[in-house]
Design a protein around this motif. Structure first.
Motif, PDB file in Angstrom:
ATOM      1  N   VAL A 320     124.310  67.970 -26.212  1.00  0.00           N
ATOM      2  CA  VAL A 320     125.477  68.686 -25.691  1.00  0.00           C
ATOM      3  C   VAL A 320     126.162  69.472 -26.800  1.00  0.00           C
ATOM      4  CG1 VAL A 320     127.751  68.430 -24.597  1.00  0.00           C
ATOM      5  CG2 VAL A 320     125.832  66.964 -23.891  1.00  0.00           C
ATOM      6  N   LYS A 321     126.521  70.696 -26.503  1.00  0.00           N
ATOM      7  CA  LYS A 321     127.337  71.505 -27.421  1.00  0.00           C
ATOM      8  C   LYS A 321     128.775  71.479 -26.935  1.00  0.00           C
ATOM      9  CE  LYS A 321     127.249  76.045 -27.240  1.00  0.00           C
ATOM     10  NZ  LYS A 321     128.678  76.474 -27.076  1.00  0.00           N
ATOM     11  N   PHE A 322     129.689  71.017 -27.796  1.00  0.00           N
ATOM     12  CA  PHE A 322     131.112  70.963 -27.455  1.00  0.00           C
ATOM     13  C   PHE A 322     131.900  71.702 -28.528  1.00  0.00           C
ATOM     14  CE2 PHE A 322     135.239  68.480 -27.401  1.00  0.00           C
ATOM     15  CZ  PHE A 322     135.726  69.085 -26.244  1.00  0.00           C
ATOM     16  N   LEU A 323     132.476  72.842 -28.147  1.00  0.00           N
ATOM     17  CA  LEU A 323     133.275  73.660 -29.057  1.00  0.00           C
ATOM     18  C   LEU A 323     132.494  74.038 -30.317  1.00  0.00           C
ATOM     19  CD1 LEU A 323     136.697  71.792 -28.718  1.00  0.00           C
ATOM     20  CD2 LEU A 323     135.903  73.820 -27.487  1.00  0.00           C
ATOM     21  N   GLY A 324     131.203  74.306 -30.138  1.00  0.00           N
ATOM     22  CA  GLY A 324     130.365  74.755 -31.239  1.00  0.00           C
ATOM     23  C   GLY A 324     129.696  73.643 -32.022  1.00  0.00           C
ATOM     24  N   TYR A 325     130.090  72.405 -31.765  1.00  0.00           N
ATOM     25  CA  TYR A 325     129.527  71.245 -32.459  1.00  0.00           C
ATOM     26  C   TYR A 325     128.609  70.456 -31.522  1.00  0.00           C
ATOM     27  CZ  TYR A 325     133.057  71.664 -36.221  1.00  0.00           C
ATOM     28  OH  TYR A 325     133.843  72.085 -37.269  1.00  0.00           O
ATOM     29  N   THR A 326     127.763  69.622 -32.115  1.00  0.00           N
ATOM     30  CA  THR A 326     127.010  68.610 -31.381  1.00  0.00           C
ATOM     31  C   THR A 326     127.356  67.259 -31.990  1.00  0.00           C
ATOM     32  OG1 THR A 326     125.179  70.055 -30.735  1.00  0.00           O
ATOM     33  CG2 THR A 326     124.724  67.702 -30.849  1.00  0.00           C
ATOM     34  N   LEU A 327     127.719  66.306 -31.143  1.00  0.00           N
ATOM     35  CA  LEU A 327     128.123  64.981 -31.600  1.00  0.00           C
ATOM     36  C   LEU A 327     126.933  64.036 -31.539  1.00  0.00           C
ATOM     37  CD1 LEU A 327     131.570  64.790 -29.778  1.00  0.00           C
ATOM     38  CD2 LEU A 327     131.066  65.598 -32.073  1.00  0.00           C
ATOM     39  N   MET A 328     126.759  63.280 -32.595  1.00  0.00           N
ATOM     40  CA  MET A 328     125.629  62.371 -32.718  1.00  0.00           C
ATOM     41  C   MET A 328     126.065  60.943 -32.392  1.00  0.00           C
ATOM     42  SD  MET A 328     123.488  64.647 -33.655  1.00  0.00           S
ATOM     43  CE  MET A 328     122.055  63.702 -34.160  1.00  0.00           C
ATOM     44  N   PRO A 329     125.110  60.076 -32.030  1.00  0.00           N
ATOM     45  CA  PRO A 329     125.444  58.664 -31.813  1.00  0.00           C
ATOM     46  C   PRO A 329     126.148  58.085 -33.047  1.00  0.00           C
ATOM     47  CG  PRO A 329     123.203  59.109 -31.095  1.00  0.00           C
ATOM     48  CD  PRO A 329     123.677  60.349 -31.781  1.00  0.00           C
ATOM     49  N   GLU A 330     127.041  57.149 -32.821  1.00  0.00           N
ATOM     50  CA  GLU A 330     127.857  56.539 -33.882  1.00  0.00           C
ATOM     51  C   GLU A 330     128.890  57.498 -34.449  1.00  0.00           C
ATOM     52  OE1 GLU A 330     127.545  53.358 -34.180  1.00  0.00           O
ATOM     53  OE2 GLU A 330     125.783  53.371 -32.862  1.00  0.00           O
TER      54      GLU A 330
END
Length: 468
Positions: A320-330
């Motif tokens: 998922v791209k959220f506001l230009g970032y991708t969030l990783m597990p942890e």
């Protein structure tokens, strides 16, 4: 007669200086509303009180001090002209001559809202985003409305909402989302189809009327919503939406989506919303599918908005791209692939070999892009090796640009000799390379224009700016 002349002189002085403060206290109103809400009173009672407090809100909107603040904000935002072609720098002189006329027309409901100028800008993902650029006079009025209306809404907006709000930004949304990810790796990614173009006017005005007692203001806001959009000399009547481009649009969009926020809070969901970009965090795909179905039903049936089914879905956070970032597990944060692709497109535009501008100017333009990009993506703490690779790619693009500037083979030979490359090696580079891009792979070229040399030219480094 003498008294009338004195009053006229005073009034004229206010116009030339534009504004005089009225000392109207705004903070106590907000504090009183917050205190009443915290006692647990019903929403209906709060709105009733708010209506009584806003029966003459338009008078406060046209207050000199409020208009002065609005003018300063419009001037700071700058922007292009509307359909009347009046530029921002011309607004001050116009107000010096017509301030009282403007105030009177707003209070007597004779102010004529202009149509907005239609502008289409390409989206990075394809298609176009439609903007509606109001005239600078309309932007001034909208900004003045925003400043006063926001006092009655801001303190009640959800803590999960981050877009177009004072002291809140995209970075805070990303950091909060990274906290949710640590226990909830699945994301209900909701994409509202042409949200700003699809807002239902009737529902919005009905919601505003519950908390605004000044009917004149409601009619003025409705006039802004109904203002047509001009393109090629033809005006298209506005029947839905609040086009992006005016100061009032962000606040109205938050008022509309505050209903969604409150519904998600009532259900106990972990979520972050920035304007029309909303992500809900759940512990499993199955839970996400249930949430997706019920939330889409609420958005389309209750809010009368359209969900883009092709772009929405339940996905793992790493997709998922959220506001230009991708969030990783942890909770790790990396720059999204599409954000990197868009930045590379910008670099390609700046380093086009046929631009014909000086090398120093190319460096200067690249630095502006690098500084702005790294300032936004400074939260990234994963996959930073990508930035080092990107730095190397940018240097290669610049080497190619520098070689192309030389043009002839003999000029390239002299450039390499200037860098201290041996004569035989320099001739081999020039004579046995297939094109400019291929030439940049040669060891001699990389040795001549190395990392240290680019640093001396002032080139900024993506990796150093983000990771230090």
């Amino acid at each position: 007669m003498r008294k009338d002349k004195k009053q006229q002189k005073n009034r004229s002085g206010q116009q030339l200086e534009f504004f005089s403060p009225t000392g109207e206290p705004s903070k106590p109103i907000t504090d009183r509303l917050r205190e009443n809400s915290s006692t647990g009173e019903a929403l209906f009672s709060r709105l009733e009180r708010q209506r009584s407090l806003t029966e003459n809100l338009l008078d406060k909107i046209v207050d000199y001090e409020n208009l002065k603040r609005a003018f300063e904000q419009v001037r700071e935002n700058d922007g292009s002209s509307g359909v009347d072609e009046m530029e921002v720098e011309e607004l001050r002189q116009w107000l010096g001559n017509h301030l009282e006329e403007l105030r009177d027309s707003l209070l007597t409901e004779t102010y004529q809202v202009s149509s907005v100028r239609k502008v289409e800008i390409p989206k990075p993902t394809g298609g176009v985003r439609m903007l509606g650029i109001p005239t600078v006079k309309d932007r001034l009025v909208q900004q003045a409305i925003h400043q006063k209306l926001n006092l009655y809404h801001e303190s009640y907006f959800s803590q999960h909402s981050y877009g177009f709000r004072p002291n809140r930004d995209a970075h805070q949304a990303v950091l909060q989302a990274s906290q949710y990810i640590r226990g909830k790796e699945w994301v209900v990614d909701i994409d509202l189809e042409k949200f700003f173009d699809k807002i239902n006017h009737d529902r919005l005005m009905q919601r505003l009327s519950k908390g605004i007692g000044d009917k004149r203001l409601l009619r003025l806001i409705n006039a802004f919503l109904k203002a047509g959009m001009m393109e090629g000399g033809l005006i298209e009547q506005g029947i839905a939406g609040t086009p992006q481009g005016g100061p009032l649009s962000p606040l109205l969009s938050n008022i509309v989506l505050d209903e969604l926020d409150k519904e998600l809070e009532k259900r106990g969901h972990s979520f972050c919303r920035y304007a029309d970009d909303c992500n809900i965090y759940v512990s499993s795909r199955k839970a996400g599918e249930r949430v997706m179905e019920s939330v889409v039903h609420f958005i389309e049936k209750k809010l009368k908005l359209k969900v883009n089914r092709s772009k929405s879905g339940v996905r793992h956070c790493s997709e998922v791209k959220f506001l230009g970032y991708t969030l990783m597990p942890e909770g790790g944060i990396r720059i999204a692939d599409k954000s990197i692709d868009r930045f590379k497109d910008k670099v390609r535009t700046i380093t086009q070999r046929n631009r014909g501008v000086q090398f120093k100017q190319v460096i200067r333009e690249l630095n502006e892009a690098i500084v702005g990009w790294t300032n936004y993506f400074r939260l990234a703490n994963k996959w930073l090796s990508t930035l080092r690779d990107l730095d190397g790619w940018i240097r290669r693009k610049l080497r190619c640009y520098k070689l192309k500037q030389c043009g002839r083979k003999y000029t390239i030979f002299k450039l390499l000799r200037h860098f201290g490359i041996a004569e035989r090696t320099s001739w081999n580079v020039v004579m046995y390379s297939q094109g400019w891009w291929n030439m940049t792979t040669k060891v001699a070229v990389n040795h001549a224009m190395n990392v240290k040399w680019f640093a001396q030219q002032g080139l900024q480094s993506l990796a150093l700016r983000i990771s230090g």
